[in-house]
Design an enzyme around this catalytic site. Structure first.
Site, mmCIF file in Angstrom:
data_model
loop_
_atom_site.group_PDB
_atom_site.id
_atom_site.type_symbol
_atom_site.label_atom_id
_atom_site.label_comp_id
_atom_site.label_asym_id
_atom_site.label_seq_id
_atom_site.Cartn_x
_atom_site.Cartn_y
_atom_site.Cartn_z
ATOM 1 N N THR A 184 0.862 -1.190 0.000
ATOM 2 C CA THR A 184 0.000 0.000 0.000
ATOM 3 C C THR A 184 0.894 1.234 0.000
ATOM 4 O O THR A 184 0.955 1.964 0.998
ATOM 5 C CB THR A 184 -0.946 0.008 1.223
ATOM 6 O OG1 THR A 184 -0.169 -0.171 2.431
ATOM 7 C CG2 THR A 184 -1.968 -1.107 1.120
ATOM 8 N N CYS A 216 7.849 1.543 5.990
ATOM 9 C CA CYS A 216 6.677 1.796 6.838
ATOM 10 C C CYS A 216 6.569 3.238 7.324
ATOM 11 O O CYS A 216 5.618 3.943 6.982
ATOM 12 C CB CYS A 216 6.695 0.859 8.044
ATOM 13 S SG CYS A 216 6.491 -0.882 7.613
ATOM 14 N N LYS A 263 18.491 0.649 6.836
ATOM 15 C CA LYS A 263 19.098 0.211 8.084
ATOM 16 C C LYS A 263 19.821 -1.097 7.808
ATOM 17 O O LYS A 263 19.675 -1.702 6.737
ATOM 18 C CB LYS A 263 18.058 0.025 9.184
ATOM 19 C CG LYS A 263 17.137 -1.166 9.008
ATOM 20 C CD LYS A 263 16.288 -1.375 10.255
ATOM 21 C CE LYS A 263 15.476 -2.668 10.170
ATOM 22 N NZ LYS A 263 14.745 -2.942 11.422
#
Length: 429
Positions: A82, A258, A319
């Protein structure tokens, strides 16, 4: 249970493999032909510790298989992407496509479980959409937010801090419980609430974590100008039981699949509802300004001019522990250095192939030493553990100007300076 998982990205693939490990019979549906071919051939298409071995184990046992078309199952789990649209809203097209595809099944699932992060109200809207296409469907819809961290996603799924089932009917709550029943979770780690509450919970959690990171980065900037040590400051802050030590490390910016998109989606939905989202908007603006400051810090450390200089960058993923480049600070910082006239060369142990198209004009080295050779500055952008064990004296000797900008505070300043580097980090003397 017989499960069908739609989407084999990070969330879907980990969900499928972990559910198979729990004893469910899982069919995963992937519409990308290249990714599907890799999976059917036993190759994991992404880097996630332990996932490759678990895929082989569950496929060999027959608990997990992959295909391109919808399959009948008791529970259909929607775990497609999404991504953010230009205005920050969540793009639900993949979700709608997956739902519409399964609507063509002769036997519909008893329930659909949404794992994709979605705006509040989406789960109920998906149930209505399916009923509009198939009035004979008597099932339910539930939202099961994922709280998996890339680099430890399997652990986070199989040993969760909490599991949240957002269900508006008792039947949905029961099916959600059945998925996780093999874990035998204590009741205080399993929360049942409405789908709207669970949807907002996911956005709220990510926004709170992003806010912590943005605040720490701002305080690190202040520490740099006051002589304070950000590590000491945050160590003391984290000892407060009301705050805790997590997400208190300074870094080059908030990235990943996210946080950036979710805080934008929350701000967008808030504005649409007429709600002032000033704090959320401030976090977004703070992060964008911080990444720009990181590029400026590199330039300042090079006497204010990187025109024609070789800048070596260690790490481009958002990361360590993942090959994911989505919303990585590297996608902002490296182009800014290029725009300032720098010749940028980078090394990342996992993401070089994917980064070539995402970072045009960047040169790629096959190791830290190759990147540093002849460089005017070395920048640590990702906290890969191997970078903490580099032979600093050797690297300094390879460079034209031994400057080191540590945007992860990965190294000990005294050690780096003793090795011959002109060293600067975030908010540390």
């Amino acid at each position: 249970m017989r499960l069908a998982v739609y989407g084999c990205g990070y969330v879907g693939l980990v969900t499928a493999a972990a559910c198979a490990r729990l004893g469910h019979r899982v069919s995963a549906v992937e519409t990308n032909p290249a990714r599907l071919a890799l999976l059917q051939g036993g190759t994991c298409p992404l880097h996630e510790p332990g996932l490759d071995a678990l895929l082989h184990e569950t496929m060999a046992s027959g608990a997990l298989d992959f295909g391109a078309t919808p399959v009948s199952a008791e529970l259909a789990i929607l775990a497609v992407g999404t991504p953010a649209l230009a205005d920050g809203a969540a793009d639900l097209r993949q979700l709608h496509a997956a739902l519409d595809a399964l609507a063509g099944l002769a036997r519909l699932p008893d329930a659909i479980m949404v794992r994709s992060t979605v705006p509040v109200g989406t789960t109920a809207a998906l149930a209505a959409r399916l009923r509009a296409r198939r009035p004979d469907w008597q099932g339910v819809a539930l939202f099961n937010p994922e709280f998996m961290r890339q680099g430890s996603a399997l652990h986070d799924f199989l040993a969760p801090e909490r599991v949240v089932i957002g269900a508006d009917e008792a039947a949905g709550a029961a099916l959600g419980r059945a998925v996780y029943a093999p874990m035998a979770l204590p009741e205080n780690r399993l929360q049942i609430c409405s789908s709207a509450s669970a949807e907002l919970m996911k956005y709220a959690a990510n926004t709170l974590l992003a806010t912590r990171l943005a605040l720490v980065n701002e305080i690190a900037g202040l520490a740099r100008f006051t002589g304070a040590d950000i590590d000491a400051v945050m160590q003391g802050v984290g000892l407060d039981s009301r705050i805790g030590p997590q997400f208190l490390r300074a870094g080059p910016g908030i990235g990943g699949s996210c946080f950036p998109k979710d805080i934008r989606a929350l701000a967008r939905q808030g504005r649409a509802a007429g709600q002032n989202m000033g704090i959320v908007d401030a976090v977004i603006a703070s992060n964008e300004a911080h990444m720009a400051r990181m590029a400026a810090l590199v330039v300042a450390h090079c006497a204010g001019n990187v025109q024609g200089q070789r800048i070596a960058v260690l790490g481009v993923t958002f990361k360590a522990g993942t090959d994911d480049l989505r919303n990585s600070p590297a996608l902002v910082i490296l182009p800014a250095l290029q725009a300032a006239g720098a010749d940028v060369v980078a090394y990342d142990p996992m993401a070089a192939d994917a980064a070539r198209s995402a970072l045009p004009g960047v040169g790629w080295a096959d190791g830290a030493e190759a990147a540093a050779r002849g460089a005017d500055a070395l920048v640590i952008l990702t906290e890969w553990p191997d970078f903490a064990r580099l032979d600093l004296a050797l690297l300094a000797g390879l460079m034209r100007h031994p400057r080191l900008v540590d945007l992860r505070n990965l190294l000990n300043p005294a050690t780096a300076r003793a090795a011959g580097f002109d060293y600067v980090s975030l908010g540390r003397p």
